[in-house]
Design a protein around this motif. Structure first.
Motif, PDB file in Angstrom:
ATOM      1  N   ASP A  16       0.820  -1.215   0.000  1.00 59.59           N
ATOM      2  CA  ASP A  16       0.000   0.000   0.000  1.00 59.59           C
ATOM      3  C   ASP A  16       0.855   1.267   0.000  1.00 59.59           C
ATOM      4  OD1 ASP A  16      -2.087  -1.814   0.300  1.00 59.59           O
ATOM      5  OD2 ASP A  16      -2.147  -1.573   2.476  1.00 59.59           O
ATOM      6  N   ALA A  36      -5.292   1.268  -1.885  1.00 59.22           N
ATOM      7  CA  ALA A  36      -5.678  -0.138  -1.852  1.00 59.22           C
ATOM      8  C   ALA A  36      -4.447  -1.000  -2.132  1.00 59.22           C
ATOM      9  CB  ALA A  36      -6.755  -0.407  -2.897  1.00 59.22           C
ATOM     10  N   GLN A  55      -2.439  -1.097  -5.683  1.00 56.51           N
ATOM     11  CA  GLN A  55      -3.002  -0.090  -6.593  1.00 56.51           C
ATOM     12  C   GLN A  55      -1.890   0.707  -7.275  1.00 56.51           C
ATOM     13  OE1 GLN A  55      -5.600   2.755  -4.678  1.00 56.51           O
ATOM     14  NE2 GLN A  55      -6.137   3.773  -6.604  1.00 56.51           N
TER      15      GLN A  55
END
Length: 244
Positions: free
Chosen positions: A26, A35, A38
């Motif tokens: 993260d 997230a 991500q």
């Protein structure tokens, strides 16, 4: 019956080993935690949580070779906080550092050819301290978040940011140190004209014989004076900051 009991024992041991390991999925921009995966390239150990132990291997760079294009690029303003969050608290004693690299020779952070040369510079570290009376103190142990402030002098553009913990609990022999790492993809805006020095490559930054990597933390020499960090931190452009 014995076979079943042995299988249960091995399963328990395996679960404990995995629980002792961790990943860094993260990205933190300011106070916002992304997230999982991500903006961080999904690492090859996202399931096993196994470390890298060969500092000469390709995985020592970002611990992946196929997830760049599937990873988004986070926009980060120069002067703001940037960090990483682990999937669980750091369990092993060790040393934490953060590196950055412009994406050259690629034109985007979402490319596997990004930052493949001698373009990386260390921007932050969290090193253990040591005294003869008290031994080692491990600041990163039991923490989940690490980060620094990107100075306004850093040039605008896309970068990879490499987050790394070197676990030293079994580092008394060559190849024993465990590297837990991941790379985030960012685009810095509003930057300046600073120029980093002390550039390294991955692989290439470490030989594995550095005193901060090959070390018996349970029995140091009688003339030991303290922990020596592997590679040099960039102090002309980036200043170290305390972790979250």
């Amino acid at each position: 019956m014995i076979s079943m009991k042995l299988s249960a024992v091995f399963a328990t041991l395996a679960a404990k080993l995995v629980a002792a390991h961790y990943t860094f999925p993260d990205l933190i921009v300011g106070t916002t935690v992304s997230a999982d995966w991500q903006y961080i390239r999904m690492t090859d150990n996202h399931y096993s949580q196994a470390p890298v132990t060969d500092v000469t291997s390709q995985p020592i760079r970002c611990y992946e070779n196929s997830t760049a294009s599937a990873t988004a690029i986070a926009t980060v303003a120069a002067g703001s906080h940037l960090g990483v969050q682990a999937d669980q608290a750091i369990y092993h004693p060790g040393y934490f550092s953060i590196y950055m690299s412009p994406v050259t020779p690629a034109t985007t952070a979402a490319s596997e050819t990004a930052a493949t040369g001698k373009t990386w510079f260390k921007v932050w570290e969290d090193a253990p301290t040591w005294t003869a009376a008290g031994g080692f103190v491990w600041p990163s142990e039991s923490m989940t978040q690490f980060g620094f402030t990107i100075p306004k002098s850093v040039p605008s553009g896309q970068y990879l940011v490499r987050f790394e913990q070197i676990a030293l609990h079994v580092a008394s022999t060559y190849g024993g140190a465990q590297f837990y790492l991941s790379c985030g993809q960012i685009n810095v805006t509003g930057g300046g004209s600073g120029k980093p020095t002390n550039l390294v490559s991955f692989p290439g930054a470490y030989t594995g014989y550095e005193p901060g990597i090959l070390i018996n933390i349970y029995s140091v020499p009688s003339n030991y004076t303290g922990y020596t960090s592997p590679s040099v931190i960039e102090r002309t452009l980036f200043q170290p900051a305390k972790p979250n």
